[in-house]
Design an enzyme around this catalytic site. Structure first.
Site, PDB file in Angstrom:
ATOM      1  N   CYS A 131       2.290  -8.317  -2.640  1.00 60.99           N
ATOM      2  CA  CYS A 131       3.089  -7.184  -2.143  1.00 60.99           C
ATOM      3  C   CYS A 131       3.188  -6.479  -0.529  1.00 60.99           C
ATOM      4  CB  CYS A 131       2.135  -5.565  -2.787  1.00 60.99           C
ATOM      5  SG  CYS A 131       1.572  -5.328  -4.450  1.00 60.99           S
TER       6      CYS A 131
ATOM      7  N   HIS B 268       7.695  -0.171  -7.838  1.00 59.09           N
ATOM      8  CA  HIS B 268       7.029  -0.986  -6.874  1.00 59.09           C
ATOM      9  C   HIS B 268       7.491  -2.917  -6.880  1.00 59.09           C
ATOM     10  CE1 HIS B 268       4.921  -3.390  -3.818  1.00 59.09           C
ATOM     11  NE2 HIS B 268       3.567  -3.197  -5.100  1.00 59.09           N
TER      12      HIS B 268
ATOM     13  N   CYS C 122      -1.081  -2.300   1.098  1.00 62.25           N
ATOM     14  CA  CYS C 122      -2.617  -3.192   0.352  1.00 62.25           C
ATOM     15  C   CYS C 122      -1.773  -4.496  -0.462  1.00 62.25           C
ATOM     16  CB  CYS C 122      -3.508  -2.008  -1.401  1.00 62.25           C
ATOM     17  SG  CYS C 122      -2.193  -1.680  -2.257  1.00 62.25           S
TER      18      CYS C 122
ATOM     19  N   GLY D 276      -2.358  -8.047  -3.208  1.00 58.98           N
ATOM     20  CA  GLY D 276      -3.147  -8.884  -3.715  1.00 58.98           C
ATOM     21  C   GLY D 276      -3.924  -9.792  -3.173  1.00 58.98           C
TER      22      GLY D 276
END
Length: 387
Positions: free
Chosen positions: A95, A342, A372, A374
């Protein structure tokens, strides 16, 4: 703010993003490279920087599969009519991919490798079945890693965070309603006008506004939704980020080049970093990343005028709020990914674009962005507005 800039100081001279489209919405038939090309081209046209003067294109893309494979940064530059001499490189940090692209661009300029860099990212989740978790792209993790670590899905990690921080379902739904309300208010007030690039669609029509923002939500409506990842869970479709399409980008260069092109430096990166966290809960990265980057920059929480904390799930924001205790009125002031959407590889550049534009609109100095990622990562950037 008024800051003395050395010739080699990297500065941001422009930032722009496309509207964020719903999965299966207006942008579903676009090619990701064509969408990113519109951003890259707009940055050069808006600033008057000749395309041949760009030293590199760095683009984030989380799911480098299918139409997003094959170094989409280079492909987008070619689609955008950049000279063959302009290279491109695609990076992935889940992300945080396009936030990392901006970090790399800043470092490339600071080191003397480049003078002018386009940085950003793209994700057409309508075309990639949602991302790397799709089974047709192969096994997500090798057996030996899963045996040692549970390697949960994003949704399960969000549930674990809600459980660990004792975040009430009603509070998570309130954060979702807040996101939509702020995004709708920003749309209505025209606060996004300076950052939005209307997108030309394959049918020739134009998309000029984010598609995911919902109005008229109530706690009662959200309470009626079923949890998605656990039968007795707290994470629903309403308090999770939307699966979306979009692109965003920033133009960075040395202060000397900005003077040469007659451009006003709008902002610079005060500090950047990435941290690793326990992959079994995975999405807590913004908490230590925020603490460490404030320490690195020599700033306190009170020094920050605006925060952009990515709303991958409401529990991510909720845990960050519980740990850091910031002024909520400074956080995600134009709504977040729960409302806007997103598109994984582009969200970092979207958040930074919003920080640059909103710091200018409000006359603030410092903005802090964290996401945050993955696998158990947390990205952080402190942006400083320049006069």
């Amino acid at each position: 703010m008024s800051v003395r800039l050395d010739d080699r100081e990297p500065v941001i001279v422009d930032a722009v993003r496309t509207p964020v489209g719903r999965r299966g919405g207006a942008m579903q038939d676009m090619h990701a490279s064509a969408l990113l090309a519109q951003v890259l081209t707009a940055l050069c046209e808006r600033t008057g920087v000749p395309r041949e003067r760009v030293d590199d294109v760095v683009a984030g893309c989380a799911a480098q599969v299918g139409e997003q494979a094959g170094n989409i940064a280079r492909t987008a530059a070619l689609v955008g009519g950049f000279p063959f001499s302009v290279p491109g490189v695609t990076v992935t940090r889940a992300c945080g991919s396009s936030q990392q692209a901006v970090h790399f661009a800043d470092s490339m300029i600071r080191s003397g490798v480049c003078d002018v860099v386009l940085a950003g990212g793209v994700e057409l989740m309508s075309r990639t079945a949602g991302g790397n978790d799709d089974t047709k792209y192969g096994r997500r993790h090798p057996a030996e890693l899963v045996e040692r670590l549970s390697m949960p899905t994003m949704g399960e990690a969000a549930e674990r965070i809600a459980e660990r921080w004792k975040l009430d379902r009603g509070w998570l739904d309130q954060l979702s309603l807040r996101s939509h309300a702020l995004a709708a208010a920003a749309q209505d007030a025209g606060h996004l006008a300076t950052q939005l690039l209307p997108v030309t669609l394959p049918n020739g029509e134009r998309l000029g506004a984010d598609e995911g923002v919902r109005r008229g939500g109530t706690p009662e409506k959200l309470a009626g939704l079923q949890p998605v990842f656990r039968a007795d869970g707290r994470i629903t479709a309403a308090n999770s980020s939307q699966v979306s399409d979009g692109a965003a980008g920033l133009l960075l260069m040395t202060a000397a080049k900005a003077r040469e092109f007659g451009l006003r430096p709008r902002a610079r990166l005060k500090a950047q970093l990435v941290v690793g966290v326990d992959p079994e809960i995975m999405l807590t990265g913004p908490i230590p990343a925020t603490r460490r980057i404030l320490e690195r920059a020599g700033l306190s929480l009170a020094d920050i005028d605006l925060f952009e904390i990515n709303e991958a799930f409401a529990s991510i924001l909720g845990a960050w709020l519980a740990e850091l205790g910031p002024d909520l009125d400074k956080v995600n002031v134009n709504g977040g990914s729960i409302a806007i959407g997103h598109p994984l590889g582009s969200t970092g550049a979207r958040l930074m674009t919003n920080l640059v534009c909103e710091l200018e609109r409000r006359g603030g100095r410092y903005g802090l962005q964290s996401m945050c990622c993955g696998g158990g990562l947390g990205t952080a950037t402190i942006v400083e507005r320049l006069d």
